[in-house]
Design an enzyme around this catalytic site. Structure first.
Site, PDB file in Angstrom:
ATOM      1  CG  HIS A 168      -2.136 -11.257  -3.165  1.00  0.00           C
ATOM      2  ND1 HIS A 168      -3.345 -11.784  -2.816  1.00  0.00           N
ATOM      3  CD2 HIS A 168      -2.313  -9.924  -3.305  1.00  0.00           C
ATOM      4  CE1 HIS A 168      -4.239 -10.804  -2.765  1.00  0.00           C
ATOM      5  NE2 HIS A 168      -3.623  -9.677  -3.065  1.00  0.00           N
ATOM      6  CG  ASP A 189      13.520   6.190  11.128  1.00  0.00           C
ATOM      7  OD1 ASP A 189      14.101   5.458  11.959  1.00  0.00           O
ATOM      8  OD2 ASP A 189      12.510   6.861  11.422  1.00  0.00           O
TER       9      ASP A 189
END
Length: 158
Positions: free
Chosen positions: A22, A30
């Site tokens: 968590h 990219d």
């Protein structure tokens, strides 16, 4: 191959997503992003565009609802409000999975700095520039007491 899982979720990627806790963050970037330089852990998905990878990750990764901001995208240079088509597609994809969460913009070095501290980076083959996003992992809440599956009482039923 596994039932119900997007085939883009490779064994290495599934292991990484499952190992995250968590509040841990994962960046999906990219093909031009300096992934080797910035990643603590780098997962390569060359040949795949960013949106299908983002969709696959969001199909299994809960997004943090303990904080106001948990999804971040890079900007076109320092233009905070400029939306390239890839940004619109990222926002749409996130809205399908997390309709109550906003995608927050981070400019340049703020984005880079956050990626450098992320649990992992997924480097795609996305050719479009500034196609980068960070997701902060949330939790899976247990079902209400007394609600059980057909397997009987299981302390790990979610």
């Amino acid at each position: 191959m596994l039932k119900g899982l997007d085939p883009l979720l490779s064994p290495e990627l599934l292991l990484t997503l499952r190992a995250m806790g968590h509040g841990d963050e994962i960046a999906i970037v990219d093909g031009n992003y300096p992934g080797v330089e910035h990643a603590r852990r780098l997962i390569r998905l060359d040949g795949h565009h960013l949106i299908p990878v983002l969709n696959a990750v969001l199909s299994v990764l809960p997004i943090d609802d303990f904080v106001a901001e948990a999804i971040f995208r890079s900007t076109v240079k320092a233009e905070r409000d400029k939306l390239d088509p890839v940004h619109e597609e990222m926002i749409d994809c996130c809205a399908r999975h997390e309709p109550h969460r906003q995608v927050v913009t981070l400019i340049g070095q703020d984005f880079y700095g956050r990626v450098k501290t992320a649990h992992a980076v997924i480097q795609t083959g996305e050719p479009r520039l500034y196609a980068n996003i960070i997701l902060r992992k949330g939790v899976i809440y247990p079902k209400e007491p007394g609600v059980h599956g057909t397997a009987g009482v299981d302390p790990f039923v979610y």
